[in-house]
Enzyme design. Structure first.
Site, PDB file in Angstrom:
ATOM      1  N   ASN A  65      -6.436  -8.999  -7.621  1.00  0.00           N
ATOM      2  CA  ASN A  65      -6.486  -9.752  -6.363  1.00  0.00           C
ATOM      3  C   ASN A  65      -7.808 -10.479  -6.141  1.00  0.00           C
ATOM      4  OD1 ASN A  65      -7.320  -6.962  -6.236  1.00  0.00           O
ATOM      5  ND2 ASN A  65      -7.652  -7.227  -4.046  1.00  0.00           N
ATOM      6  N   THR A  86      14.468   3.907   9.778  1.00  0.00           N
ATOM      7  CA  THR A  86      15.488   2.865   9.930  1.00  0.00           C
ATOM      8  C   THR A  86      15.098   1.644   9.103  1.00  0.00           C
ATOM      9  OG1 THR A  86      15.926   3.621  12.173  1.00  0.00           O
ATOM     10  CG2 THR A  86      16.688   1.412  11.627  1.00  0.00           C
ATOM     11  N   THR A 123       0.836  -1.201   0.000  1.00  0.00           N
ATOM     12  CA  THR A 123       0.000   0.000   0.000  1.00  0.00           C
ATOM     13  C   THR A 123       0.872   1.253   0.000  1.00  0.00           C
ATOM     14  OG1 THR A 123      -1.830  -1.153   1.062  1.00  0.00           O
ATOM     15  CG2 THR A 123      -1.778   1.229   1.319  1.00  0.00           C
ATOM     16  N   CYS A 168      -9.582  -6.650   2.419  1.00  0.00           N
ATOM     17  CA  CYS A 168      -9.608  -5.256   2.847  1.00  0.00           C
ATOM     18  C   CYS A 168     -11.026  -4.747   2.954  1.00  0.00           C
ATOM     19  CB  CYS A 168      -8.851  -4.383   1.865  1.00  0.00           C
ATOM     20  SG  CYS A 168      -7.166  -4.908   1.686  1.00  0.00           S
ATOM     21  N   GLY A 209       5.588  -8.466   0.569  1.00  0.00           N
ATOM     22  CA  GLY A 209       5.941  -9.774   1.109  1.00  0.00           C
ATOM     23  C   GLY A 209       4.753 -10.615   1.533  1.00  0.00           C
TER      24      GLY A 209
END
Lengths: 419, 419
Positions: free
Chosen positions: A156, A252, A75, A340, A215
């Site tokens: 999807n 990070t 997203t 979703c 992923g």
């Protein structure tokens, strides 16, 4: 956990993490936990692992490793692609135009709406009854100020595989004409989140400028995504900060997840052809059996330009949500569409875009197969599904006329919608 | 990995993940891997775990659980707080004004710059020589169109703890006057990423409307953050999509990381007072020893309003980067400042904001202690540091005059800077 045996047929919602992926992440929790920006050896070792993961992914995409940007998920990658490009082009094209397909994921559609609110023009290009983009309509949607087209590599919900390569080649040619007329170049973004485990991701063949991967649908970790950004593609960040990822995505670096994503993508792509063949056989067996066994069912999505693991069928005269709960009771985990939106009970915008009326959208069942799926699982499903459908149909207040339905699908308007 | 023993003194850059946190995440890789939006039991179980994690965090922050939003990290939370609030207020305050402190993390400063480019007015409020916000200057920076102040709870480089509670109480009073004059309310955001392991995060006491937290500095997972959003605080997303997290942050929930973050925060807050006492003793031992043993050194940051684990000292007549490499050679991992910029070799904006000249910023050494740090580690460090400094000073082309330096720190202008 109960001892009950579950059959998970919702791999398009999310996948369990592969044990090899979990193993690959392990050294990055305590041992090799350094911040890749730190100057000492522990930091530099993390930095080296980061760059190796980037190279692994670049190799699969046939890109340069500098063109791979790590983000916090699919997203986010999509938002960065759409907003980042249009914001970057503002000085040259203050009033830009964006085209997206009608069956894009909400990440694309809602990012487009958010751009619309800022003044960007947005057109929704229609798809045909099988979910394939209508090329003539896509061409008709283009305006002098068009700067970006975003079309997914595979859908999807209904599994339709879009002709991205064809669009990419056509756009490259069109851009030559546009540049000679001093019109802005049209960039091409594809959301490959659902396709990443099954399809070729060669960005040179696809002719895309931007490609989104993540992923969570390929047995990798969640919370990690990639945006491929072809060299010289203008882009500014949506998340500002310390200047990581070529200043396109600060924060990070999430080393365990980056390592996990690279491992998951390598495994998926290595086994792709063999696994596709196996899943296609299972998929076609299941589609044929449902359509033959249960009356008043229609396949959603293209019969052959289709993800190997996707089955999506509208079962008429019935509520899809009730079906899910009865299936869950017998140990089968499925979906009515995108996870979703399944909690919102709104009819799927994808099924509606194929020209199916509300009644069909409400009764759509999505079964998405995966690594663990066997023919035995599907046979078990077929011992349960027809009976549940029959039971639920007894309570249905709606009886759809199939002749009328098919006519309405045929007659459904396929128009460009300007937001 | 070499067999060499390392002493990690860079816990402000990132922390190793606690083994209990890794354990807490484990069931979420394969067993409880469902998408919390899915309707079947596996999805609903994930949803329940998600809400329990949210409650755990809310309990620590003394907030409602609906006020906790999960994001992809601290940088994203900060961007969401600043951009999300100012964008949400646009209809009412088209030309808003934002105040940030001069020693904020780059995530805040660069998000502010990005807002500046869009037309938002931005003022940088100065800090005193110890890094404390100057209240009179903060008050002077306020304009009729001010809508947001962002000041960190504790600084990542010099460890100074800002008087957020005092600012919050003062703002609440000021807002009463403003509202009576029909001026917009001023919201308060605090970046608590560095403070989360050591300080009280009670948002009621702090009187903040928005608070940013993340996992990577508290022995939690990377790539996960929290934004606390007080009820009725206007906010629109920077990442649009499927509408997760009260429509403020879309993307499949990163369940393992969410569970890991909640676990890490609980452990940190539970052990906070005891660990703070232990670290404060070590910190003060180290500060005293460096200042006494090595000539021409100055402490950066406040002596007592200071994170228990932070030591930051400017060692004059020497390059900080060279020192890091020599320390690394003897197994000590340290930093010159924020890991986000240490790779760029630019002098730290934080040390500069304290009024230190370039020469002091270049020679700053940050040592940040953690769970694994012992007095033995620090004694070992003190057997090495003075010798390395002496060696490096021999090669230094610059000799700073301490009297001049102290005068220049005293004389350094402390002014509001309008971007």
């Amino acid at each position: 956990m109960s001892a009950k045996k579950y059959i998970y047929l919702d791999h398009a919602a999310t996948t369990p993490t592969d044990s090899k992926v979990v193993q690959a992440m392990e050294p990055y929790w305590y041992q090799n936990f350094g911040n890749p920006s730190s100057l000492y050896a522990l930091g530099q070792r993390a930095n080296k692992s980061l760059e190796l993961a980037r190279q692994d992914i670049a190799k699969i995409l046939k890109s340069q490793s500098e063109e791979i940007i790590f983000t916090g998920g699919g997203t986010e990658s999509i938002n960065l692609a759409l907003k980042g490009l249009i914001h970057a082009l503002r000085p040259q094209v203050p009033q830009a135009h964006l085209i997206v397909s009608a069956i894009e994921h909400h990440a694309v559609l809602h990012a487009a709406q958010s751009l619309r609110k800022e003044g960007t023009e947005v057109s929704i290009a229609p798809v045909d009854a099988d979910g394939l983009i209508i090329m003539a309509q896509l061409a008709a949607a283009i305006k002098p100020n068009t700067v970006l087209i975003s079309i997914m590599l595979a859908n999807n919900e209904v599994g339709t595989i879009e002709p991205i390569q064809k669009i990419g080649v056509w756009l490259a040619k069109l851009n030559q004409t546009r540049l000679s007329k001093h019109l802005p170049k049209i960039y091409l973004h594809t959301d490959a989140c659902q396709a990443a485990g099954a399809l070729d991701l060669d960005v040179q063949k696809l002719h895309v400028d931007l490609l989104t991967l993540n992923g969570s649908k390929i047995y990798g970790p969640k919370g990690i995504g990639v945006l491929y950004v072809r060299r010289a593609t203008p882009l500014i960040p949506i998340i500002d900060g310390g200047g990581k990822e070529k200043n396109l995505r600060s924060g990070t670096e999430n080393m365990p997840a980056i390592i996990g994503l690279a491992a998951a993508l390598k495994i998926a792509q290595k086994n792709r052809l063999k696994e596709n063949a196996r899943l296609t056989k299972l998929r076609d067996w299941l589609i044929k059996n449902i359509l033959q066994t249960i009356p008043k069912t229609i396949l959603n999505g293209h019969a052959s330009y289709r993800l190997p693991n996707n089955v999506n069928i509208s079962i008429l005269d019935m509520e899809g949500e009730a079906l899910l709960l009865y299936l869950d009771d017998v140990g089968i985990q499925a979906s009515t569409g995108s996870a979703c939106t399944s909690a919102t009970l709104e009819p799927s915008h994808v099924i509606r875009a194929l020209g199916r009326p509300y009644e069909a959208a409400h009764g759509s069942l999505r079964l998405t197969l995966g690594k663990s799926t066997t023919l035995k699982n599907l046979k078990y499903l077929m011992t349960k599904l027809p009976g549940i459908v029959k039971y639920l149909r007894q309570a249905s207040p709606v009886i759809v006329d199939m002749v009328e339905l098919n006519q309405s699908i045929k007659d459904a308007p396929k128009k460009i919608i300007d937001l």
